[in-house]
Design a protein around this motif. Sequence first.
Motif, PDB file in Angstrom:
ATOM      1  N   ARG A  29      14.126  16.968  34.128  1.00 42.71           N
ATOM      2  CA  ARG A  29      15.563  16.939  34.403  1.00 42.71           C
ATOM      3  C   ARG A  29      16.269  18.124  33.768  1.00 42.71           C
ATOM      4  N   ARG A  30      15.818  18.499  32.577  1.00 42.48           N
ATOM      5  CA  ARG A  30      16.434  19.628  31.890  1.00 42.48           C
ATOM      6  C   ARG A  30      16.203  20.923  32.679  1.00 42.48           C
ATOM      7  N   VAL A  31      14.992  21.101  33.171  1.00 39.84           N
ATOM      8  CA  VAL A  31      14.667  22.304  33.933  1.00 39.84           C
ATOM      9  C   VAL A  31      15.457  22.340  35.244  1.00 39.84           C
ATOM     10  N   VAL A  32      15.464  21.217  35.954  1.00 39.53           N
ATOM     11  CA  VAL A  32      16.173  21.164  37.235  1.00 39.53           C
ATOM     12  C   VAL A  32      17.670  21.369  37.034  1.00 39.53           C
ATOM     13  N   ARG A  33      18.217  20.720  36.006  1.00 36.91           N
ATOM     14  CA  ARG A  33      19.648  20.873  35.718  1.00 36.91           C
ATOM     15  C   ARG A  33      19.979  22.333  35.387  1.00 36.91           C
ATOM     16  N   ALA A  34      19.101  22.980  34.645  1.00 32.46           N
ATOM     17  CA  ALA A  34      19.335  24.381  34.290  1.00 32.46           C
ATOM     18  C   ALA A  34      19.278  25.269  35.527  1.00 32.46           C
ATOM     19  N   ARG A  35      18.351  24.998  36.440  1.00 27.20           N
ATOM     20  CA  ARG A  35      18.261  25.793  37.663  1.00 27.20           C
ATOM     21  C   ARG A  35      19.531  25.641  38.504  1.00 27.20           C
ATOM     22  N   ARG A  36      20.013  24.410  38.598  1.00 28.67           N
ATOM     23  CA  ARG A  36      21.251  24.188  39.344  1.00 28.67           C
ATOM     24  C   ARG A  36      22.423  24.904  38.673  1.00 28.67           C
ATOM     25  N   THR A  37      22.434  24.876  37.355  1.00 29.63           N
ATOM     26  CA  THR A  37      23.517  25.530  36.618  1.00 29.63           C
ATOM     27  C   THR A  37      23.492  27.038  36.838  1.00 29.63           C
ATOM     28  N   VAL A  38      22.299  27.624  36.810  1.00 27.96           N
ATOM     29  CA  VAL A  38      22.171  29.070  37.045  1.00 27.96           C
ATOM     30  C   VAL A  38      22.689  29.424  38.435  1.00 27.96           C
ATOM     31  N   ALA A  39      22.292  28.643  39.439  1.00 29.81           N
ATOM     32  CA  ALA A  39      22.749  28.911  40.804  1.00 29.81           C
ATOM     33  C   ALA A  39      24.268  28.773  40.913  1.00 29.81           C
ATOM     34  N   ALA A  40      24.818  27.703  40.301  1.00 35.05           N
ATOM     35  CA  ALA A  40      26.263  27.475  40.369  1.00 35.05           C
ATOM     36  C   ALA A  40      27.042  28.574  39.643  1.00 35.05           C
ATOM     37  N   LEU A  41      26.561  28.983  38.486  1.00 37.47           N
ATOM     38  CA  LEU A  41      27.238  30.037  37.735  1.00 37.47           C
ATOM     39  C   LEU A  41      27.206  31.370  38.486  1.00 37.47           C
ATOM     40  N   THR A  42      26.083  31.653  39.122  1.00 35.80           N
ATOM     41  CA  THR A  42      25.953  32.906  39.869  1.00 35.80           C
ATOM     42  C   THR A  42      26.947  32.951  41.030  1.00 35.80           C
ATOM     43  N   VAL A  43      27.000  31.858  41.782  1.00 36.20           N
ATOM     44  CA  VAL A  43      27.935  31.789  42.909  1.00 36.20           C
ATOM     45  C   VAL A  43      29.373  31.781  42.401  1.00 36.20           C
ATOM     46  N   GLY A  44      29.633  31.008  41.349  1.00 35.30           N
ATOM     47  CA  GLY A  44      30.984  30.935  40.794  1.00 35.30           C
ATOM     48  C   GLY A  44      31.484  32.284  40.313  1.00 35.30           C
ATOM     49  N   ALA A  45      30.599  33.045  39.677  1.00 35.42           N
ATOM     50  CA  ALA A  45      30.981  34.376  39.198  1.00 35.42           C
ATOM     51  C   ALA A  45      31.328  35.294  40.366  1.00 35.42           C
ATOM     52  N   ALA A  46      30.546  35.206  41.442  1.00 35.96           N
ATOM     53  CA  ALA A  46      30.818  36.051  42.612  1.00 35.96           C
ATOM     54  C   ALA A  46      32.159  35.689  43.254  1.00 35.96           C
ATOM     55  N   VAL A  47      32.419  34.380  43.380  1.00 37.01           N
ATOM     56  CA  VAL A  47      33.676  33.932  43.986  1.00 37.01           C
ATOM     57  C   VAL A  47      34.867  34.339  43.122  1.00 37.01           C
ATOM     58  N   ALA A  48      34.780  34.070  41.825  1.00 38.52           N
ATOM     59  CA  ALA A  48      35.886  34.401  40.918  1.00 38.52           C
ATOM     60  C   ALA A  48      36.126  35.904  40.881  1.00 38.52           C
ATOM     61  N   GLY A  49      35.066  36.692  40.875  1.00 40.48           N
ATOM     62  CA  GLY A  49      35.216  38.142  40.854  1.00 40.48           C
ATOM     63  C   GLY A  49      35.896  38.672  42.103  1.00 40.48           C
ATOM     64  N   SER A  50      35.510  38.130  43.263  1.00 41.53           N
ATOM     65  CA  SER A  50      36.129  38.560  44.516  1.00 41.53           C
ATOM     66  C   SER A  50      37.600  38.161  44.572  1.00 41.53           C
ATOM     67  N   LEU A  51      37.907  36.958  44.133  1.00 44.20           N
ATOM     68  CA  LEU A  51      39.301  36.517  44.117  1.00 44.20           C
ATOM     69  C   LEU A  51      40.141  37.378  43.181  1.00 44.20           C
ATOM     70  N   ALA A  52      39.568  37.713  42.030  1.00 46.01           N
ATOM     71  CA  ALA A  52      40.289  38.549  41.068  1.00 46.01           C
ATOM     72  C   ALA A  52      40.619  39.908  41.669  1.00 46.01           C
ATOM     73  N   THR A  53      39.672  40.462  42.432  1.00 42.65           N
ATOM     74  CA  THR A  53      39.901  41.771  43.062  1.00 42.65           C
ATOM     75  C   THR A  53      40.984  41.694  44.134  1.00 42.65           C
ATOM     76  N   GLN A  54      40.955  40.595  44.903  1.00 39.14           N
ATOM     77  CA  GLN A  54      41.897  40.474  46.008  1.00 39.14           C
ATOM     78  C   GLN A  54      43.318  40.166  45.548  1.00 39.14           C
ATOM     79  N   LEU A  55      43.457  39.460  44.454  1.00 40.23           N
ATOM     80  CA  LEU A  55      44.804  39.114  43.997  1.00 40.23           C
ATOM     81  C   LEU A  55      45.596  40.355  43.591  1.00 40.23           C
ATOM     82  N   GLY A  56      44.928  41.289  42.909  1.00 39.88           N
ATOM     83  CA  GLY A  56      45.547  42.574  42.583  1.00 39.88           C
ATOM     84  C   GLY A  56      46.829  42.469  41.774  1.00 39.88           C
TER      85      GLY A  56
END
Length: 300
Positions: A29-56
């Motif tokens: 469970r720890r390994v699976v939870r960590a994998r999900r967290t890595v995927a979520a953080l990666t996507v979240g960072a991309a979304v937040a970064g793009s929004l930050a650029t667009q807001l200007g």
Amino acid sequence: MANFDASAAVTTVWQRQGVWSQVATAEKRRVVRARRTVAALTVGAAVAGSLATQLGDPHRTAGRCLAILAGAALLLVPVAARWTSRESVHAWTRLRSVSEALKADVHRYLAGVAPFAGADRDQVLLRRADTVLDDAGDLAARTLGVAPVARPLPDVRDVPSYLAARVRGQVAGYYAPMAERMGRLASRIRWAATAVTVASALLAATVGVLGDGLGLTAWLGVAATTTTALVGYGAAQQYEAQQIEFARTADQLTRLCLTRETGHGWTDDDAFVAEAERIISVCNEGWMAKMIEEDGAAQQ
């Protein structure tokens, strides 16, 4: 070696199996939870970064907050990834291997077949358990403080009850349902990745026709990152490989039982139980080895 009676000997090993099974499940469970967290953080960072650029400039404060959020998410990725390391996956699979080895010996013992058919069956069981636990001695610290869960011994008294409870029980209660579950999860990952890829293609076509007046180009990177995260998570979880392994094992065990029950082979009790445990062991070793191999390849 203590001179336990049969009931105490097998109960002792069964309790230890339960402890190692609990620890293996928690590690998974720890390994699976960590994998999900890595995927979520990666996507979240991309979304937040793009929004930050667009807001200007019009929304500078919100943009800065999103940029900080994106940076924080990226910083947390390697932290979460520590729990998905090759060492963590290896520890989990070894814990599960110990649990399965003890479980197999308990079932053999209860069925009364080799190597537990003699008068010294208690001593043989305990010696074999000691060997398995000694080989995994470096993992023993993980089991400290874990109390065995109260549960009855498997409902096995002889080879016919072994066939019903262990073999057919594993097929109906574990391998067949797990094959279906792994297939569903693999399908969901494929559909999600396909949907994001199609959305990315539509975005690219829109930008190509209308230009980038709407700031859609930034979202192409988000789509690519999301697809990579989804595919990477699915590959790490080995859903398709496990589906094949579980389905194949269910089929092999079913055919083994039918051959014995129809009188066309595997009539020797010792040989029948040994073959059933071999099939189960091959399945366990197969997906665990594949998991370690793929995890190591992903980190190279």
